[in-house]
Design an enzyme around this catalytic site. Structure first.
Site, PDB file in Angstrom:
ATOM      1  N   ASN A 157      25.132   4.040  -2.849  1.00 20.17           N
ATOM      2  CA  ASN A 157      25.120   5.367  -3.474  1.00 20.17           C
ATOM      3  C   ASN A 157      24.487   5.309  -4.855  1.00 20.17           C
ATOM      4  O   ASN A 157      24.678   4.348  -5.614  1.00 20.17           O
ATOM      5  CB  ASN A 157      26.506   6.017  -3.491  1.00 20.17           C
ATOM      6  CG  ASN A 157      27.611   5.149  -4.041  1.00 20.17           C
ATOM      7  OD1 ASN A 157      27.581   3.933  -3.924  1.00 20.17           O
ATOM      8  ND2 ASN A 157      28.599   5.767  -4.656  1.00 20.17           N
TER       9      ASN A 157
ATOM     10  N   CYS B 236      24.233   9.670  -1.252  1.00 22.26           N
ATOM     11  CA  CYS B 236      25.145   8.717  -0.607  1.00 22.26           C
ATOM     12  C   CYS B 236      24.392   7.489  -0.089  1.00 22.26           C
ATOM     13  O   CYS B 236      23.202   7.553   0.231  1.00 22.26           O
ATOM     14  CB  CYS B 236      25.830   9.365   0.590  1.00 22.26           C
ATOM     15  SG  CYS B 236      26.954  10.698   0.184  1.00 22.26           S
TER      16      CYS B 236
ATOM     17  N   GLU C 283      24.597   5.976   2.814  1.00 23.25           N
ATOM     18  CA  GLU C 283      24.093   6.074   4.192  1.00 23.25           C
ATOM     19  C   GLU C 283      22.707   6.701   4.215  1.00 23.25           C
ATOM     20  O   GLU C 283      21.800   6.258   4.933  1.00 23.25           O
ATOM     21  CB  GLU C 283      25.023   6.932   5.061  1.00 23.25           C
ATOM     22  CG  GLU C 283      26.415   6.371   5.247  1.00 23.25           C
ATOM     23  CD  GLU C 283      27.411   6.864   4.198  1.00 23.25           C
ATOM     24  OE1 GLU C 283      27.030   6.949   3.005  1.00 23.25           O
ATOM     25  OE2 GLU C 283      28.558   7.144   4.563  1.00 23.25           O
TER      26      GLU C 283
HETATM   27  N1  THU Z   1      29.607   8.504  -0.944  1.00 26.98           N
HETATM   28  C1  THU Z   1      28.777   7.784  -0.142  1.00 26.98           C
HETATM   29  O1  THU Z   1      27.909   7.048  -0.617  1.00 26.98           O
HETATM   30  N2  THU Z   1      28.941   7.901   1.187  1.00 26.98           N
HETATM   31  C2  THU Z   1      29.876   8.683   1.792  1.00 26.98           C
HETATM   32  O2  THU Z   1      29.843   8.841   3.000  1.00 26.98           O
HETATM   33  C3  THU Z   1      30.923   9.299   0.984  1.00 26.98           C
HETATM   34  C4  THU Z   1      30.627   9.398  -0.463  1.00 26.98           C
HETATM   35  C5  THU Z   1      29.409   8.400  -2.388  1.00 26.98           C
HETATM   36  C6  THU Z   1      28.831   9.627  -3.027  1.00 26.98           C
HETATM   37  C7  THU Z   1      29.326   9.499  -4.440  1.00 26.98           C
HETATM   38  O3  THU Z   1      28.429   8.657  -5.151  1.00 26.98           O
HETATM   39  C8  THU Z   1      30.664   8.767  -4.312  1.00 26.98           C
HETATM   40  O4  THU Z   1      30.650   8.174  -3.016  1.00 26.98           O
HETATM   41  C9  THU Z   1      31.866   9.677  -4.450  1.00 26.98           C
HETATM   42  O5  THU Z   1      31.772  10.770  -3.622  1.00 26.98           O
END
Ligand code: THU
Length: 152
Positions: free
Chosen positions: A53, A64, A66
Site C-alpha cells: 500500500n 491498496c 493488491e
Molecule cells: N489496504 C490495502 O492495502 N489493502 C486492503 O485490501 C485493505 C486496505 C490499505 C489501504 C490503506 O493504506 C491502509 O490499508 C488502511 O486502510
C-alpha cells in the site's frame, strides 16, 4: 474456501508466494494508517510481482497493495494470466492475527482480471500471525459483481 492453521500448512508454492508478500509488506508506505499490506501476484509465466500500500496525505490518492501489484503485473506482462495472489497485513499499532481482507475496490479490480482471463485467480489471505484463508476464485469474494457486460 479453505482455512489453514498457519503459513506452515501451505504447499511450498503457496508458502513462497506468501513469503514474497511478507517481504513486500515491510516496504509499505503507510505513515497515516500504520497498517502495512503486502501483495504478491503469481503469473502463469512463472513471474512473481509484488506490491504494497502506498498512502498519501490526501488520503484517497493512496492505493491498496493488491491494486498496486495487479496493476503493475498488467502493465509489465499484459495478457499473462494471474494464477494467484497472496495478501498479508500487519499494523504498527497491534498484532494482526486475522487474515487480511481485500477491500471492496480491490475485489472489483481483481474481479476484472479474473473475467478478462476467464480463469479463476486463487487468493491467499493472512494477517501477521495465525490462520491463512485460501479462496479458489475472486468470485467467491464478490458475488453479483459488476462487469463489462453491463456496458453493452
Ligand atoms: N489496504 C490495502 O492495502 N489493502 C486492503 O485490501 C485493505 C486496505 C490499505 C489501504 C490503506 O493504506 C491502509 O490499508 C488502511 O486502510
Amino acid at each position: 474456501m479453505l482455512v489453514f492453521a498457519s503459513l506452515q500448512e501451505l504447499t511450498e508454492v503457496d508458502k513462497e508466494l506468501m513469503l514474497a508478500a511478507i517481504v513486500a509488506r515491510e516496504n509499505a508506505y503507510a505513515p497515516y494508517s500504520k497498517f502495512n499490506v503486502g501483495a504478491a501476484v503469481l503469473l502463469e509465466n512463472g513471474e512473481t510481482i509484488t506490491g504494497n500500500n502506498q498512502e498519501n496525505a490526501s488520503y484517497p490518492s493512496g492505493l491498496c497493495a493488491e491494486r498496486v501489484a495487479v496493476f503493475y503485473a498488467g502493465a509489465k506482462y499484459p495478457g499473462v494470466p494471474i494464477k494467484a495472489i497472496a495478501v498479508t497485513a500487519t499494523s504498527q499499532k497491534y498484532q494482526v492475527d486475522l487474515p487480511a481482507s481485500p477491500c471492496g475496490n480491490c475485489r472489483q479490480a481483481l474481479s476484472e482480471y479474473e473475467q478478462k482471463q476467464n480463469k479463476p485467480i486463487r487468493l491467499l489471505l493472512m494477517g501477521e500471525i495465525g490462520e491463512v484463508i485460501l479462496c479458489s476464485s475472486v468470485a467467491d469474494l464478490l458475488p453479483l459483481a459488476f462487469n463489462g457486460s453491463f456496458l453493452g
